[in-house]
Design an enzyme around this catalytic site. Sequence first.
Site, PDB file in Angstrom:
ATOM      1  N   PRO A   1       6.216   8.475  -5.504  1.00  0.00           N
ATOM      2  CA  PRO A   1       5.972   9.441  -6.577  1.00  0.00           C
ATOM      3  C   PRO A   1       6.677   9.001  -7.861  1.00  0.00           C
ATOM      4  O   PRO A   1       7.854   8.616  -7.823  1.00  0.00           O
ATOM      5  CB  PRO A   1       6.582  10.736  -6.039  1.00  0.00           C
ATOM      6  CG  PRO A   1       6.660  10.562  -4.565  1.00  0.00           C
ATOM      7  CD  PRO A   1       6.878   9.097  -4.332  1.00  0.00           C
TER       8      PRO A   1
ATOM      9  N   GLY B   1       0.798  -1.229   0.000  1.00  0.00           N
ATOM     10  CA  GLY B   1       0.000   0.000   0.000  1.00  0.00           C
ATOM     11  C   GLY B   1       0.830   1.279   0.000  1.00  0.00           C
ATOM     12  O   GLY B   1       0.293   2.359  -0.245  1.00  0.00           O
TER      13      GLY B   1
ATOM     14  N   HIS C   1      22.891  -1.967  -6.794  1.00  0.00           N
ATOM     15  CA  HIS C   1      23.128  -1.053  -7.923  1.00  0.00           C
ATOM     16  C   HIS C   1      23.401  -1.792  -9.241  1.00  0.00           C
ATOM     17  O   HIS C   1      22.930  -1.393 -10.301  1.00  0.00           O
ATOM     18  CB  HIS C   1      24.297  -0.114  -7.578  1.00  0.00           C
ATOM     19  CG  HIS C   1      24.252   1.198  -8.276  1.00  0.00           C
ATOM     20  ND1 HIS C   1      24.720   2.356  -7.726  1.00  0.00           N
ATOM     21  CD2 HIS C   1      23.781   1.550  -9.496  1.00  0.00           C
ATOM     22  CE1 HIS C   1      24.544   3.364  -8.564  1.00  0.00           C
ATOM     23  NE2 HIS C   1      23.986   2.888  -9.658  1.00  0.00           N
TER      24      HIS C   1
ATOM     25  N   TYR D   1      27.517   7.881  -6.189  1.00  0.00           N
ATOM     26  CA  TYR D   1      27.429   9.236  -6.766  1.00  0.00           C
ATOM     27  C   TYR D   1      28.292  10.218  -5.961  1.00  0.00           C
ATOM     28  O   TYR D   1      28.521  11.349  -6.389  1.00  0.00           O
ATOM     29  CB  TYR D   1      25.973   9.732  -6.828  1.00  0.00           C
ATOM     30  CG  TYR D   1      25.025   8.862  -7.626  1.00  0.00           C
ATOM     31  CD1 TYR D   1      25.501   7.919  -8.537  1.00  0.00           C
ATOM     32  CD2 TYR D   1      23.643   8.975  -7.462  1.00  0.00           C
ATOM     33  CE1 TYR D   1      24.628   7.110  -9.255  1.00  0.00           C
ATOM     34  CE2 TYR D   1      22.767   8.174  -8.185  1.00  0.00           C
ATOM     35  CZ  TYR D   1      23.258   7.240  -9.071  1.00  0.00           C
ATOM     36  OH  TYR D   1      22.380   6.458  -9.775  1.00  0.00           O
TER      37      TYR D   1
ATOM     38  N   LYS E   1      21.437   3.266  -3.152  1.00  0.00           N
ATOM     39  CA  LYS E   1      21.865   2.015  -3.800  1.00  0.00           C
ATOM     40  C   LYS E   1      23.157   1.482  -3.204  1.00  0.00           C
ATOM     41  O   LYS E   1      24.056   2.261  -2.866  1.00  0.00           O
ATOM     42  CB  LYS E   1      22.045   2.236  -5.310  1.00  0.00           C
ATOM     43  CG  LYS E   1      20.852   2.911  -5.960  1.00  0.00           C
ATOM     44  CD  LYS E   1      20.948   3.029  -7.467  1.00  0.00           C
ATOM     45  CE  LYS E   1      19.879   3.977  -7.975  1.00  0.00           C
ATOM     46  NZ  LYS E   1      20.281   5.403  -7.952  1.00  0.00           N
TER      47      LYS E   1
ATOM     48  N   GLY F   1      16.833  12.947 -10.163  1.00  0.00           N
ATOM     49  CA  GLY F   1      18.052  12.143 -10.273  1.00  0.00           C
ATOM     50  C   GLY F   1      19.237  12.933  -9.741  1.00  0.00           C
ATOM     51  O   GLY F   1      19.284  14.165  -9.891  1.00  0.00           O
TER      52      GLY F   1
ATOM     53  N   LEU G   1       7.625  10.736 -10.383  1.00  0.00           N
ATOM     54  CA  LEU G   1       8.703  11.632 -10.815  1.00  0.00           C
ATOM     55  C   LEU G   1       9.633  11.909  -9.640  1.00  0.00           C
ATOM     56  O   LEU G   1       9.185  12.320  -8.566  1.00  0.00           O
ATOM     57  CB  LEU G   1       8.119  12.952 -11.328  1.00  0.00           C
ATOM     58  CG  LEU G   1       9.149  13.913 -11.895  1.00  0.00           C
ATOM     59  CD1 LEU G   1       9.785  13.364 -13.155  1.00  0.00           C
ATOM     60  CD2 LEU G   1       8.506  15.251 -12.205  1.00  0.00           C
ATOM     61  N   GLY G   2      10.924  11.654  -9.863  1.00  0.00           N
ATOM     62  CA  GLY G   2      11.914  11.929  -8.823  1.00  0.00           C
ATOM     63  C   GLY G   2      13.069  12.727  -9.396  1.00  0.00           C
ATOM     64  O   GLY G   2      13.261  12.774 -10.618  1.00  0.00           O
TER      65      GLY G   2
ATOM     66  N   ASP H   1      16.367  10.403  -5.939  1.00  0.00           N
ATOM     67  CA  ASP H   1      17.079   9.155  -6.225  1.00  0.00           C
ATOM     68  C   ASP H   1      18.575   9.369  -5.973  1.00  0.00           C
ATOM     69  O   ASP H   1      19.194  10.226  -6.602  1.00  0.00           O
ATOM     70  CB  ASP H   1      16.855   8.744  -7.684  1.00  0.00           C
ATOM     71  CG  ASP H   1      17.538   7.420  -7.971  1.00  0.00           C
ATOM     72  OD1 ASP H   1      16.935   6.384  -7.650  1.00  0.00           O
ATOM     73  OD2 ASP H   1      18.680   7.426  -8.478  1.00  0.00           O
TER      74      ASP H   1
END
Length: 319
Positions: A14, A10, A111, A49, A78, A19, A16-17, A44
């Site tokens: 969203p 449940g 990842h 990164y 990740k 990056g 759209l995130g 995200d």
Amino acid sequence: MKNHITFKNGDSMPKLGLGTWKSEPGEVYQAVIWAIEAGYRHIDCAAIYQNEKEVGAALYTAFKNNLVKREDMFITSKLWNNAHLEDAVIPALEQSLSDLQLDYLDLYLVHWPIAFKQEVGFPRTQDGFLTYQEAPLSGTWKGMEAAQEQGLTKHIGVSNFNSLKLKEIMKGANRVPEMNQIELHPLLPQHALVDFCRKHDIQVTAYSPLGSSDRASSMKKDDEPLLMEDEVVKGIAEKQGVSPAQILIAWALHRDTVVIPKSVNQDRIKQNFAAQKIELESADMEKLNHMESSYRFVDGSFFTFEGSPYQLSDLWEDA
Ligand code: A2P
């Protein structure tokens, strides 16, 4: 069109995130603040990164200033390839939590289906890798399940997994992966893999939705296409009076995938968010779904150089 997807328990995510791959530490703090101000509720991230501390500082500020509440944000991170041994998963997740200044993640992804030795960030020679015998994916997944059981992350999934690798994980899993994050755009729609995921109740996130032209030059081929310059994409954008980037984002949303365009520019961050309002005619969806050419921007060849125990067929459906 719904602007979120729903997991089996449940919880919603969203579609759209923002990056953050390739967002420099000096830029990403402001980008995250702008995104939250613009209405984004999904960021995200990933340890590799190398900017999670700055993302974390922005989240801390946003929560402290009541810009948004933690429970209204959806944060993904990740597991990097050098923490695939079962016992290494939770410590790696805890490092991301500490950097992001969070006490839980919404989603944690493996990842890549590729393992490195613990001390190796990116292998330059074959010695840097661990093989599937040394670091079986089933062990990595047990570590992921343990992290979820301990409440460190609400959901677990994978990234860059083909159907064979997904099947391998699902075979022995107590908790099946709930997400596969893969490269998806009209030049690489991966219809078969997306269908496979849907059939197994695995949600799909589209990375590099705009073609990631800001990749390091070492990751790029000289003759690669510019997705946002594609004539079909541009034609539909002109007809609708919007930008090619917005058409690419709208395509992903209409396909009911999650999509994570990266930007560190305030206008483009807002513009990308506004793509949620765009309607696409089914004829235009068809055109975008069946382009004449195809191209994979993140081709994985940096993991498969001579002597590596990994091959492109370990990654891609069609390799
Ligand atoms: P910038 O960060 O300066 O906005 P992807 O999401 O496929 O990795 O693509 C990211 C690249 O696309 C970055 O170079 C980013 O630059 C650029 N970009 C993001 N949004 C837009 C947009 N609306 N129009 C044009 N370029 C964009």
